[in-house]
Scaffold this motif. Structure first.
Motif, PDB file in Angstrom:
ATOM      1  N   GLU A   1      -4.589   5.950   9.701  1.00  0.00           N
ATOM      2  CA  GLU A   1      -3.674   5.110  10.319  1.00  0.00           C
ATOM      3  C   GLU A   1      -4.135   3.527  10.501  1.00  0.00           C
ATOM      4  O   GLU A   1      -3.414   2.604   9.943  1.00  0.00           O
ATOM      5  N   LEU A   2      -5.210   3.784  11.274  1.00  0.00           N
ATOM      6  CA  LEU A   2      -5.918   2.341  11.295  1.00  0.00           C
ATOM      7  C   LEU A   2      -6.348   1.626   9.871  1.00  0.00           C
ATOM      8  O   LEU A   2      -6.195   0.509   9.834  1.00  0.00           O
ATOM      9  N   ILE A   3      -6.816   2.343   8.906  1.00  0.00           N
ATOM     10  CA  ILE A   3      -7.128   1.748   7.557  1.00  0.00           C
ATOM     11  C   ILE A   3      -6.082   1.368   7.041  1.00  0.00           C
ATOM     12  O   ILE A   3      -5.883   0.214   6.628  1.00  0.00           O
ATOM     13  N   MET A   4      -4.774   1.869   7.139  1.00  0.00           N
ATOM     14  CA  MET A   4      -3.611   1.435   6.487  1.00  0.00           C
ATOM     15  C   MET A   4      -3.337   0.372   7.178  1.00  0.00           C
ATOM     16  O   MET A   4      -2.780  -0.791   6.591  1.00  0.00           O
ATOM     17  N   LEU A   5      -3.065   0.082   8.567  1.00  0.00           N
ATOM     18  CA  LEU A   5      -2.724  -1.070   9.199  1.00  0.00           C
ATOM     19  C   LEU A   5      -3.575  -2.019   9.094  1.00  0.00           C
ATOM     20  O   LEU A   5      -2.963  -3.219   8.748  1.00  0.00           O
ATOM     21  N   ARG A   6      -4.835  -2.018   8.825  1.00  0.00           N
ATOM     22  CA  ARG A   6      -5.531  -2.946   8.363  1.00  0.00           C
ATOM     23  C   ARG A   6      -5.438  -3.510   7.316  1.00  0.00           C
ATOM     24  O   ARG A   6      -5.455  -4.886   6.834  1.00  0.00           O
ATOM     25  N   ARG A   7      -5.205  -2.602   6.108  1.00  0.00           N
ATOM     26  CA  ARG A   7      -4.771  -3.035   4.809  1.00  0.00           C
ATOM     27  C   ARG A   7      -3.555  -3.792   4.737  1.00  0.00           C
ATOM     28  O   ARG A   7      -3.352  -4.696   3.826  1.00  0.00           O
ATOM     29  N   PHE A   8      -2.626  -3.478   5.737  1.00  0.00           N
ATOM     30  CA  PHE A   8      -1.404  -4.025   5.767  1.00  0.00           C
ATOM     31  C   PHE A   8      -1.430  -5.586   6.141  1.00  0.00           C
ATOM     32  O   PHE A   8      -0.390  -6.292   6.136  1.00  0.00           O
ATOM     33  N   GLY A   9      -2.520  -5.772   6.686  1.00  0.00           N
ATOM     34  CA  GLY A   9      -2.647  -7.257   7.413  1.00  0.00           C
ATOM     35  C   GLY A   9      -3.069  -7.439   8.706  1.00  0.00           C
ATOM     36  O   GLY A   9      -2.793  -8.618   9.358  1.00  0.00           O
ATOM     37  N   GLY A  10      -3.044  -6.135   9.560  1.00  0.00           N
ATOM     38  CA  GLY A  10      -3.135  -6.242  11.143  1.00  0.00           C
ATOM     39  C   GLY A  10      -4.599  -6.511  11.363  1.00  0.00           C
ATOM     40  O   GLY A  10      -5.549  -5.948  10.592  1.00  0.00           O
ATOM     41  N   ASP A  11      -4.707  -7.322  12.266  1.00  0.00           N
ATOM     42  CA  ASP A  11      -6.163  -7.715  12.998  1.00  0.00           C
ATOM     43  C   ASP A  11      -6.329  -6.804  14.283  1.00  0.00           C
ATOM     44  O   ASP A  11      -7.603  -6.320  14.505  1.00  0.00           O
ATOM     45  N   VAL A  12      -5.392  -6.351  15.010  1.00  0.00           N
ATOM     46  CA  VAL A  12      -5.617  -5.697  16.345  1.00  0.00           C
ATOM     47  C   VAL A  12      -4.252  -4.692  16.186  1.00  0.00           C
ATOM     48  O   VAL A  12      -3.271  -4.937  15.445  1.00  0.00           O
ATOM     49  N   VAL A  13      -4.540  -3.598  17.051  1.00  0.00           N
ATOM     50  CA  VAL A  13      -3.182  -2.813  16.922  1.00  0.00           C
ATOM     51  C   VAL A  13      -2.979  -2.419  18.740  1.00  0.00           C
ATOM     52  O   VAL A  13      -3.949  -2.185  19.370  1.00  0.00           O
ATOM     53  N   GLY A  14      -1.610  -2.335  19.039  1.00  0.00           N
ATOM     54  CA  GLY A  14      -1.355  -2.055  20.492  1.00  0.00           C
ATOM     55  C   GLY A  14      -0.001  -1.420  20.612  1.00  0.00           C
ATOM     56  O   GLY A  14       0.766  -1.367  19.573  1.00  0.00           O
ATOM     57  N   MET A  15       0.429  -1.003  21.798  1.00  0.00           N
ATOM     58  CA  MET A  15       1.641  -0.161  21.979  1.00  0.00           C
ATOM     59  C   MET A  15       2.793  -1.045  22.743  1.00  0.00           C
ATOM     60  O   MET A  15       3.612  -0.370  23.234  1.00  0.00           O
ATOM     61  N   SER A  16       2.611  -2.352  22.351  1.00  0.00           N
ATOM     62  CA  SER A  16       3.592  -3.005  23.515  1.00  0.00           C
ATOM     63  C   SER A  16       3.843  -4.454  22.679  1.00  0.00           C
ATOM     64  O   SER A  16       3.757  -4.519  21.234  1.00  0.00           O
ATOM     65  N   THR A  17       4.457  -5.495  23.128  1.00  0.00           N
ATOM     66  CA  THR A  17       4.579  -6.794  22.841  1.00  0.00           C
ATOM     67  C   THR A  17       5.645  -7.197  21.727  1.00  0.00           C
ATOM     68  O   THR A  17       6.516  -8.136  22.008  1.00  0.00           O
ATOM     69  N   VAL A  18       5.476  -6.354  20.501  1.00  0.00           N
ATOM     70  CA  VAL A  18       6.545  -6.473  19.566  1.00  0.00           C
ATOM     71  C   VAL A  18       7.999  -6.604  19.981  1.00  0.00           C
ATOM     72  O   VAL A  18       8.781  -7.543  19.736  1.00  0.00           O
ATOM     73  N   PRO A  19       8.178  -5.676  20.910  1.00  0.00           N
ATOM     74  CA  PRO A  19       9.991  -5.561  21.278  1.00  0.00           C
ATOM     75  C   PRO A  19      10.109  -6.816  21.860  1.00  0.00           C
ATOM     76  O   PRO A  19      11.264  -7.312  21.668  1.00  0.00           O
ATOM     77  N   GLU A  20       9.252  -7.136  22.779  1.00  0.00           N
ATOM     78  CA  GLU A  20       9.487  -8.357  23.909  1.00  0.00           C
ATOM     79  C   GLU A  20       9.775  -9.682  23.055  1.00  0.00           C
ATOM     80  O   GLU A  20      10.404 -10.599  23.231  1.00  0.00           O
ATOM     81  N   VAL A  21       8.811  -9.830  21.927  1.00  0.00           N
ATOM     82  CA  VAL A  21       8.723 -11.003  21.134  1.00  0.00           C
ATOM     83  C   VAL A  21      10.034 -11.064  20.303  1.00  0.00           C
ATOM     84  O   VAL A  21      10.727 -12.225  20.319  1.00  0.00           O
ATOM     85  N   ILE A  22      10.617  -9.893  19.910  1.00  0.00           N
ATOM     86  CA  ILE A  22      11.780  -9.826  19.099  1.00  0.00           C
ATOM     87  C   ILE A  22      12.948 -10.511  19.913  1.00  0.00           C
ATOM     88  O   ILE A  22      13.779 -11.338  19.682  1.00  0.00           O
ATOM     89  N   VAL A  23      12.901 -10.005  21.115  1.00  0.00           N
ATOM     90  CA  VAL A  23      14.029 -10.339  22.108  1.00  0.00           C
ATOM     91  C   VAL A  23      13.914 -11.708  22.510  1.00  0.00           C
ATOM     92  O   VAL A  23      14.941 -12.283  22.876  1.00  0.00           O
ATOM     93  N   ALA A  24      12.551 -12.246  22.638  1.00  0.00           N
ATOM     94  CA  ALA A  24      12.512 -13.582  23.119  1.00  0.00           C
ATOM     95  C   ALA A  24      12.968 -14.431  22.030  1.00  0.00           C
ATOM     96  O   ALA A  24      13.592 -15.310  22.186  1.00  0.00           O
ATOM     97  N   ASN A  25      12.684 -14.160  20.753  1.00  0.00           N
ATOM     98  CA  ASN A  25      13.028 -15.095  19.752  1.00  0.00           C
ATOM     99  C   ASN A  25      14.674 -15.071  19.726  1.00  0.00           C
ATOM    100  O   ASN A  25      15.424 -15.927  19.410  1.00  0.00           O
ATOM    101  N   HIS A  26      15.149 -13.753  19.845  1.00  0.00           N
ATOM    102  CA  HIS A  26      16.590 -13.701  19.905  1.00  0.00           C
ATOM    103  C   HIS A  26      17.394 -14.683  20.952  1.00  0.00           C
ATOM    104  O   HIS A  26      18.501 -15.213  20.694  1.00  0.00           O
ATOM    105  N   ALA A  27      16.605 -14.788  22.053  1.00  0.00           N
ATOM    106  CA  ALA A  27      17.035 -15.543  23.387  1.00  0.00           C
ATOM    107  C   ALA A  27      16.565 -16.912  22.873  1.00  0.00           C
ATOM    108  O   ALA A  27      17.117 -17.762  23.934  1.00  0.00           O
TER     109      ALA A  27
END
Length: 275
Positions: A198-224
């Motif tokens: 899974e980590l190899i896949m994510l890196r090949r997709f363009g990810g530099d780091v991986v984590g279990m947070s942040t994305v939902p909050e950033v989506i809502v922040a942009n919405h707001a």
């Protein structure tokens, strides 16, 4: 049943009854990084459990309270501990505090996290300025009927992380003599750490780091309509071909070592923002 806007208004009114501060900047402090809130001057501290409609943080290293006051001359509201989808909360509950910050008048949102480094040029202890993200959770907090008073049906995410804030963070890092990385944050649900494949896949997709947070909050922040800065603390290396075991305790310990320079960076960026 009350909608999100009504709940956010009630939570904001509860907070406003306890402090006259009108925060300009919202801070979401991730694993092991909550000590920054202790540096907020003339602070009012409010336990999550006391705020109407607020979830309660269940993860070790997350204190579970709001801290409101002044930091480097700016009015701030800081979350000492965030909520995660893997705790069993809905995406709307995870992102509810962002709605409340907006209701209180915040214009900026600074999100921080502890993460695993997938980029082979990174090393534990690095701080990475998030330039973009990959939403690999399979979820989105905006699914469902849209409330136009909260934001548009189809928010633009082409510049999810504010370029002016990114420039300010890079300049702040340079002035402090810090080694900063830039890159893409891959957001997953957790709570299991990723497999090597899974980590190899994510890196090949363009990810530099991986984590279990942040994305939902950033989506809502942009919405707001909030301007977002994201900073990741690389606590361990998550390179699939070289994968070694990692624990939450190790993540917390690594975040604690990086804490001083992380706190210095955030304070420097806050000071550089216009009043």
């Amino acid at each position: 049943m009350k909608n999100i806007a009504e709940k956010a208004k009630e939570a904001a009114e509860f907070i406003q009854n306890l402090t006259e501060e009108a925060p300009q900047i919202g801070l979401i402090l991730g694993s092991g990084l909550g000590d920054l809130a202790e540096e907020i001057d003339q602070s009012v501290k409010i336990e999550y459990k006391d705020i109407p409609h607020f979830p309660v943080s269940t993860v070790e290293g997350h204190a579970g309270r709001l801290v409101i006051g002044t930091l480097k001359g700016k009015k701030v509201i800081a979350m000492q501990g965030r909520f995660h989808y893997y705790e069993g909360y809905s995406m709307q509950e995870v992102t509810f505090p962002v709605r409340v910050m907006k209701s209180l008048g915040a214009e900026f949102l600074f999100v921080t996290n502890a993460c695993g480094g997938m980029n082979k040029n990174f090393q534990p202890g690095d701080l990475m300025i998030i330039e973009d993200h990959l939403n690999m959770t399979g979820q989105n907090p905006l699914i469902g009927p849209n409330d136009d008073q909260l934001g548009p049906r189809f928010p633009d995410m082409s510049s999810a992380y504010d370029k002016t804030c990114i420039s300010a963070a890079l300049h702040a890092g340079e002035s402090l003599g810090l080694r900063l990385q830039k890159g893409v944050y891959a957001g997953i649900t957790g709570p299991a750490f990723m497999t090597a494949a899974e980590l190899i896949m994510l890196r090949r997709f363009g990810g530099d780091v991986v984590g279990m947070s942040t994305v939902p909050e950033v989506i809502v922040a942009n919405h707001a309509g909030l301007r977002v800065l994201g900073i990741s603390c690389v606590t361990d290396m998550a390179i699939g071909e070289e994968l070694e075991g990692v624990s939450h305790e190790q993540v917390m310990a690594a975040a604690a070592k990086t804490k001083p320079k992380f706190i210095s960076l955030v304070k420097e960026v806050i000071q550089s923002l216009p009043a």
